[in-house]
Design an enzyme around this catalytic site. Structure first.
Site, PDB file in Angstrom:
ATOM      1  N   ASP A 151       0.855  -1.280   0.263  1.00 16.09           N
ATOM      2  CA  ASP A 151       0.174  -0.374  -0.022  1.00 16.09           C
ATOM      3  C   ASP A 151       0.518   0.959   0.186  1.00 16.09           C
ATOM      4  O   ASP A 151       1.622   1.734   0.827  1.00 16.09           O
ATOM      5  CB  ASP A 151      -0.621   0.549   1.179  1.00 16.09           C
ATOM      6  CG  ASP A 151      -2.359   0.883   0.872  1.00 16.09           C
ATOM      7  OD1 ASP A 151      -2.483   1.879   0.273  1.00 16.09           O
ATOM      8  OD2 ASP A 151      -2.715   1.510   2.288  1.00 16.09           O
ATOM      9  N   HIS A 224      -9.744  -1.633  -7.447  1.00 10.35           N
ATOM     10  CA  HIS A 224      -9.609  -0.328  -6.126  1.00 10.35           C
ATOM     11  C   HIS A 224      -8.938   0.878  -7.208  1.00 10.35           C
ATOM     12  O   HIS A 224      -9.630   1.741  -7.288  1.00 10.35           O
ATOM     13  CB  HIS A 224      -8.815  -0.751  -5.898  1.00 10.35           C
ATOM     14  CG  HIS A 224      -8.888   0.157  -4.308  1.00 10.35           C
ATOM     15  ND1 HIS A 224      -9.240   0.802  -4.340  1.00 10.35           N
ATOM     16  CD2 HIS A 224      -6.926   0.735  -4.290  1.00 10.35           C
ATOM     17  CE1 HIS A 224      -9.479   2.069  -3.080  1.00 10.35           C
ATOM     18  NE2 HIS A 224      -7.794   1.958  -3.036  1.00 10.35           N
TER      19      HIS A 224
HETATM   20  C1  HEM Z   1      -9.505  -0.206   3.344  1.00  8.69           C
HETATM   21  C2  HEM Z   1      -9.320   0.301   3.274  1.00  8.69           C
HETATM   22  C3  HEM Z   1      -8.388   0.731   1.261  1.00  8.69           C
HETATM   23  C4  HEM Z   1      -7.117  -0.411   1.307  1.00  8.69           C
HETATM   24  C5  HEM Z   1      -6.854  -1.886   1.378  1.00  8.69           C
HETATM   25  C6  HEM Z   1      -6.647   0.073   0.283  1.00  8.69           C
HETATM   26  C7  HEM Z   1      -5.425   0.024  -0.620  1.00  8.69           C
HETATM   27  C8  HEM Z   1      -4.741   0.237  -1.615  1.00  8.69           C
HETATM   28  C9  HEM Z   1      -3.804  -0.705  -2.171  1.00  8.69           C
HETATM   29  C10 HEM Z   1      -3.096  -1.841  -2.581  1.00  8.69           C
HETATM   30  C11 HEM Z   1      -3.429   0.043  -4.184  1.00  8.69           C
HETATM   31  C12 HEM Z   1      -1.980  -0.236  -4.392  1.00  8.69           C
HETATM   32  C13 HEM Z   1      -0.782   0.353  -3.978  1.00  8.69           C
HETATM   33  C14 HEM Z   1      -0.698   1.653  -4.510  1.00  8.69           C
HETATM   34  O1  HEM Z   1      -0.039   2.419  -4.689  1.00  8.69           O
HETATM   35  O2  HEM Z   1      -0.639   2.332  -3.061  1.00  8.69           O
HETATM   36  C15 HEM Z   1      -3.223   0.965  -3.537  1.00  8.69           C
HETATM   37  C16 HEM Z   1      -3.981   2.544  -4.547  1.00  8.69           C
HETATM   38  C17 HEM Z   1      -4.664   3.758  -4.247  1.00  8.69           C
HETATM   39  N1  HEM Z   1      -6.131   4.885  -3.009  1.00  8.69           N
HETATM   40 FE1  HEM Z   1      -6.606   2.371  -1.667  1.00  8.69          FE
HETATM   41  N2  HEM Z   1      -6.704   1.376  -0.342  1.00  8.69           N
HETATM   42  C18 HEM Z   1      -7.828   1.777   0.627  1.00  8.69           C
HETATM   43  C19 HEM Z   1      -8.613   3.346   0.571  1.00  8.69           C
HETATM   44  C20 HEM Z   1      -9.046   3.901   0.030  1.00  8.69           C
HETATM   45  C21 HEM Z   1      -9.316   4.724  -0.423  1.00  8.69           C
HETATM   46  C22 HEM Z   1     -10.609   5.411   0.743  1.00  8.69           C
HETATM   47  C23 HEM Z   1      -9.103   5.562  -1.355  1.00  8.69           C
HETATM   48  C24 HEM Z   1      -9.357   7.706  -1.371  1.00  8.69           C
HETATM   49  C25 HEM Z   1     -10.422   7.431  -0.850  1.00  8.69           C
HETATM   50  C26 HEM Z   1      -7.714   5.065  -1.715  1.00  8.69           C
HETATM   51  C27 HEM Z   1      -7.111   5.548  -3.090  1.00  8.69           C
HETATM   52  C28 HEM Z   1      -6.501   5.654  -3.438  1.00  8.69           C
HETATM   53  C29 HEM Z   1      -5.477   5.627  -4.321  1.00  8.69           C
HETATM   54  C30 HEM Z   1      -5.667   7.190  -5.373  1.00  8.69           C
HETATM   55  C31 HEM Z   1      -4.648   4.615  -5.455  1.00  8.69           C
HETATM   56  C32 HEM Z   1      -3.327   5.071  -6.167  1.00  8.69           C
HETATM   57  C33 HEM Z   1      -3.896   4.297  -7.690  1.00  8.69           C
HETATM   58  C34 HEM Z   1      -2.791   4.902  -8.553  1.00  8.69           C
HETATM   59  O3  HEM Z   1      -2.882   6.021  -8.887  1.00  8.69           O
HETATM   60  O4  HEM Z   1      -2.958   3.841  -9.097  1.00  8.69           O
HETATM   61  N3  HEM Z   1      -7.448   4.320  -1.332  1.00  8.69           N
HETATM   62  N4  HEM Z   1      -4.508   1.165  -2.288  1.00  8.69           N
END
Ligand code: HEM
Length: 310
Positions: A151, A224
């Site tokens: 993450d 996601h």
């Molecule tokens: C349980 C809640 C969540 C989990 C387990 C989670 C997990 C992840 C994972 C594994 C990634 C891919 C690796 C990375 O680029 O960091 C990611 C990307 C991302 N997440 Fe989440 N996330 C969660 C909630 C959220 C929420 C609530 C938001 C925004 C409202 C969010 C926004 C983003 C963004 C902006 C990215 C990068 C996307 C990209 O540019 O590729 N995430 N998240």
């Protein structure tokens, strides 16, 4: 404005990741504001000094004021875009709004230092506030969420962290401050771990072991990454800086999701895209394996704002 006269930001807003974190949510007692303002300034200054004191263990932190409490504490001026957390519900997916008056976010690579600083902050605030929630976060494996996926990979890097997270000339009085959103997610790990790895990877749209992004044409609309990768009307990516960490114990565990940004709109749009989907039923499948228990909106002003407004 030249660099010399820029208000100093609170150093935890853009800091790089740490091994440990403590999250303290407080509500203020009635009519304490004249005492609380100088007290908050002292706490913010104390946190700032600890960053030097414990530089070898990368201590950092910030203080943030709740959207619903801001006007009581600082009635003379308000960050232009500060507004309550957008509670969102769609079919079975719910992102609730649970607001708090004050949020203290401290992190360090030494747990003992962090515990000591948390105690100190708690003591400084004695008599003025009530502790409503406390969580302790930790780095899991190589910066993975408890789902097993790395993450933070696509987070802004270097100077870009400041550019994404800190208010600039668009709201002069609040330069160096940041809009903060916090959601405490409890994961349904029993369900998640029963999924075959390929299905988990399709939900994130990255590979699990090596953390490699799917090719654009392979990203499911319900993944996601697909749901949160948004662009504005000029084709510019809507970005946030995520400062999330895993938290919890065997009874309850998940992710403390924390977004810091120079505007609240990017987070709000992403969350809406996750929960309500794209208008064609493509909601974020990740949300079926975790549940947001809280949702809170804050503003973390610059250190200089806090020191001036006593
Ligand atoms: C349980 C809640 C969540 C989990 C387990 C989670 C997990 C992840 C994972 C594994 C990634 C891919 C690796 C990375 O680029 O960091 C990611 C990307 C991302 N997440 Fe989440 N996330 C969660 C909630 C959220 C929420 C609530 C938001 C925004 C409202 C969010 C926004 C983003 C963004 C902006 C990215 C990068 C996307 C990209 O540019 O590729 N995430 N998240």
């Amino acid at each position: 404005m030249d660099i010399e006269s820029m208000p100093r930001e609170q150093l935890g807003i853009c800091a790089e990741g740490n091994l440990h974190s403590i999250y303290l949510m407080y509500n203020a007692r009635d009519h304490v504001e004249p005492l609380l303002r100088p007290c908050l300034a002292s706490v913010a200054q104390y946190i700032f000094e600890q960053t030097d004191q414990h530089a070898d263990s990368a201590f950092n932190g910030f203080v943030a004021v709740g959207a619903n409490y801001w006007d009581s504490l600082y009635p003379d001026s308000r960050p232009q875009l500060l507004r309550p957390f957008p509670s969102i519900q769609y079919n079975d997916l719910v992102a609730p709004a649970i607001e708090f008056d004050l949020f203290f976010h401290i992190r360090c690579d030494r747990y003992d230092v962090l515990h000591l600083v948390a105690n100190e902050i708690h003591q400084m605030l004695e008599g003025l506030v009530e502790l409503v929630d406390e969580e302790r976060g930790f780095r899991y494996m190589d910066s993975r969420d408890l789902t097993g996926f790395v993450d933070g990979t696509e987070n802004p890097k270097g100077r870009q962290r400041q550019q994404v997270a800190l208010v600039e000339e668009e709201d002069e009085e609040f330069q160096g401050g940041s809009y903060v959103h916090v959601q405490k997610y409890e994961h349904k790990l029993n369900h998640w771990h029963r999924l075959p790895q390929k299905e988990q990877e399709d939900i994130i749209a990255r590979t699990k072991q090596d953390d490699i992004e799917y090719a654009a044409e392979d990203k499911p609309l319900t993944s996601h990454i697909k749901r949160v990768n948004l662009k504005d009307e000029n084709g510019k990516p809507k970005e946030i800086l995520r400062q999330s960490m895993p938290f919890g114990s065997l009874r309850q565990q998940g992710l403390m999701f924390i977004s810091v940004c120079r505007t609240p709109a990017h987070f709000e749009d992403m969350l809406t895209s996750m929960i309500k989907g794209d208008g064609h039923g493509h909601t974020d499948k990740l949300m079926e394996y975790t549940q947001a228990l809280t949702g809170s909106s804050f503003f973390a002003p610059s250190l200089d704002f806090l020191l001036e407004k006593v």
